[in-house]
Scaffold this motif. Structure first.
Motif, PDB file in Angstrom:
ATOM      1  N   VAL A  30       0.866  -1.177   0.000  1.00 11.17           N
ATOM      2  CA  VAL A  30       0.000   0.000   0.000  1.00 11.17           C
ATOM      3  C   VAL A  30       0.906   1.231   0.000  1.00 11.17           C
ATOM      4  CG1 VAL A  30      -1.729   1.320   1.277  1.00 11.17           C
ATOM      5  CG2 VAL A  30      -1.861  -1.183   1.197  1.00 11.17           C
ATOM      6  N   LYS A  53       0.563   2.541  -9.407  1.00 12.87           N
ATOM      7  CA  LYS A  53      -0.609   1.678  -9.304  1.00 12.87           C
ATOM      8  C   LYS A  53      -0.371   0.241  -9.782  1.00 12.87           C
ATOM      9  CE  LYS A  53      -4.761   2.769 -10.245  1.00 12.87           C
ATOM     10  NZ  LYS A  53      -5.276   2.224  -8.975  1.00 12.87           N
ATOM     11  N   ALA A  72      -2.767  -0.806  -3.291  1.00 16.82           N
ATOM     12  CA  ALA A  72      -3.597   0.392  -3.403  1.00 16.82           C
ATOM     13  C   ALA A  72      -2.676   1.592  -3.314  1.00 16.82           C
ATOM     14  CB  ALA A  72      -4.652   0.444  -2.303  1.00 16.82           C
ATOM     15  N   ILE A  94      -3.045   5.363  -1.992  1.00 15.74           N
ATOM     16  CA  ILE A  94      -4.009   6.125  -1.206  1.00 15.74           C
ATOM     17  C   ILE A  94      -3.492   7.539  -0.957  1.00 15.74           C
ATOM     18  CG2 ILE A  94      -4.891   4.037  -0.115  1.00 15.74           C
ATOM     19  CD1 ILE A  94      -3.299   4.656   2.364  1.00 15.74           C
ATOM     20  N   ASP A 133      -7.186   7.660 -10.318  1.00 15.74           N
ATOM     21  CA  ASP A 133      -7.727   6.448  -9.697  1.00 15.74           C
ATOM     22  C   ASP A 133      -7.020   6.132  -8.379  1.00 15.74           C
ATOM     23  OD1 ASP A 133      -9.538   4.373  -9.539  1.00 15.74           O
ATOM     24  OD2 ASP A 133      -8.257   2.962 -10.628  1.00 15.74           O
ATOM     25  N   VAL A 166      -7.058   6.217  -4.142  1.00 19.47           N
ATOM     26  CA  VAL A 166      -8.090   5.958  -3.132  1.00 19.47           C
ATOM     27  C   VAL A 166      -7.941   6.962  -1.991  1.00 19.47           C
ATOM     28  CG1 VAL A 166      -9.031   4.278  -1.513  1.00 19.47           C
ATOM     29  CG2 VAL A 166      -8.117   3.505  -3.726  1.00 19.47           C
ATOM     30  N   SER A 198      -0.024   2.556   5.164  1.00 18.73           N
ATOM     31  CA  SER A 198       0.970   2.579   4.082  1.00 18.73           C
ATOM     32  C   SER A 198       2.242   1.810   4.429  1.00 18.73           C
ATOM     33  CB  SER A 198       1.339   4.023   3.749  1.00 18.73           C
ATOM     34  OG  SER A 198       0.231   4.730   3.246  1.00 18.73           O
TER      35      SER A 198
END
Length: 275
Positions: A12, A30, A35, A37, A55, A57, A69
Motif C-alpha cells: 500500500v 498503481k 492500493a 491512497i 484512480d 483511493v 501505508s
C-alpha cells in the motif's frame, strides 16, 4: 523487492499530496501497489479531482494514510516538506514498523537529513524529480538515494518515471536536483533581472535592439519564461532558496539562487498559482 525493506508483494503506497506531480507519481505506482491512497482532509477540489482521475483511493486524513501505508511519497512545495514529515511522524507514533518515506521534494540535502532525524534516516529515501509530471516514458527522471533507494526504484520499474539510484547517502539526490535547477531555473532568471533593470532605467527597447544584433529576441525569451514559469513561480521561490542552501553548504556562493528566488517571487505576484 529488497527483503530488508520488509515490503509485501503489493504494498500500500500513500501519496502526500496528489497535485499534478503527485497524481502522476501515484498513477505510475498503481501497477505494483495493492492500493495507492491519499489523505483527503483539507485538500482542494482540484486535488480531489486529480486524485480521482488518477484512480487514487482517498482516506480521511494523514493518520489513516500512515496507518495503512508500507511506502509514503511526499511531494509538496519545498517550504512544507519538513512540516509534512512531522505530521507523518506524529501519525506513526504508535506504529512499531515504519514505512519507507520517500521525500520527493525540491529541497536541500540538509533539509532531507533533517527529515531523516524526524522519521529515522534508515526509513527515508531522498527523491528528486527532473522533468514534468510523467504520463509517458522518456521525459522525466526520478533520482533516488538512501538505504532503500533500490527498493523504491524497483517500484517504478517500467513506469513513465525513469528511476536512477545514486547511492545510499541521504542528500545525494537533492544535491543533484539543486545543481540541475541552478541551470534550469536560476540561469533563466537572469533575463528577468536584466529586463527589470532595463525597464527601471528606461532603456529596455534599446537593450532589445542591441540583443537582437546578437541573435537574442529579448521579448521572446521573456514570453517563453513567463509561460513556463509563471504559474509555478511561487513554487520556484522555495526551490531556489533550497538550491542556495545546497551550494552554500559546500562553500559555493549562493547569491545566484537567492536572486533567482526574488525574481520568481516578483513574477508570482503577477501570475495565478498552480496547485
Amino acid at each position: 523487492m529488497d527483503e530488508h525493506a520488509g515490503l509485501p508483494p503489493r504494498p500500500v503506497i500513500g501519496v502526500l499530496h496528489p497535485g499534478a506531480m503527485g497524481a502522476a507519481l501515484g498513477a505510475a505506482l498503481k501497477p505494483v501497489a495493492g492500493a495507492v491512497i491519499w489523505a483527503a482532509a483539507g485538500r482542494s477540489n482540484a486535488t480531489s479531482k486529480r486524485a480521482e482521475l488518477a484512480d487514487l483511493v482517498g482516506v480521511p486524513d494523514v493518520a489513516a494514510m500512515a496507518a495503512r501505508s508500507h511506502v509514503i511519497v511526499s511531494i509538496c512545495p519545498p517550504h512544507a516538506a519538513v512540516d509534512v514529515a512531522e505530521q507523518v511522524a506524529a501519525a506513526l507514533a504508535d506504529r512499531s514498523d515504519r514505512p519507507i518515506y520517500v521525500d520527493a521534494n525540491a529541497v536541500s540535502p540538509d533539509t532531507v537529513r533533517r527529515i531523516g532525524t524526524v522519521l529515522g534516516a534508515e526509513n527515508v529515501v531522498d527523491g528528486a524529480v527532473i522533468g514534468p509530471p510523467a504520463w509517458e516514458a522518456g521525459h522525466t527522471v526520478l533520482l533516488l538515494s538512501g538505504t532503500h533507494a533500490a527498493t523504491v526504484a524497483q517500484l517504478f520499474a517500467g513506469s513513465p518515471f525513469e528511476a536512477r539510484v545514486l547511492g545510499p547517502d541521504l542528500g545525494s539526490a537533492s544535491a543533484l536536483k539543486a545543481c540541475y535547477a541552478m541551470q534550469s531555473k536560476a540561469m533563466p532568471a537572469v533575463w528577468l533581472a536584466v529586463a527589470e533593470a532595463a525597464r527601471g532605467y528606461g532603456v529596455q527597447d534599446a537593450l532589445g535592439d542591441l540583443l537582437a544584433r546578437d541573435g537574442v529576441d529579448l521579448a521572446g525569451v521573456l514570453d517563453k519564461l513567463s509561460a513556463q514559469a509563471g504559474p509555478k513561480a511561487w513554487r520556484w521561490v522555495g526551490e531556489m532558496e533550497e538550491a542556495a542552501d545546497t551550494v552554500a553548504g559546500v562553500g559555493v556562493p549562493d547569491g545566484f539562487s537567492r536572486a533567482a528566488a526574488e525574481m520568481y517571487r516578483r513574477m508570482a505576484q503577477d501570475h495565478p498559482a498552480d496547485s
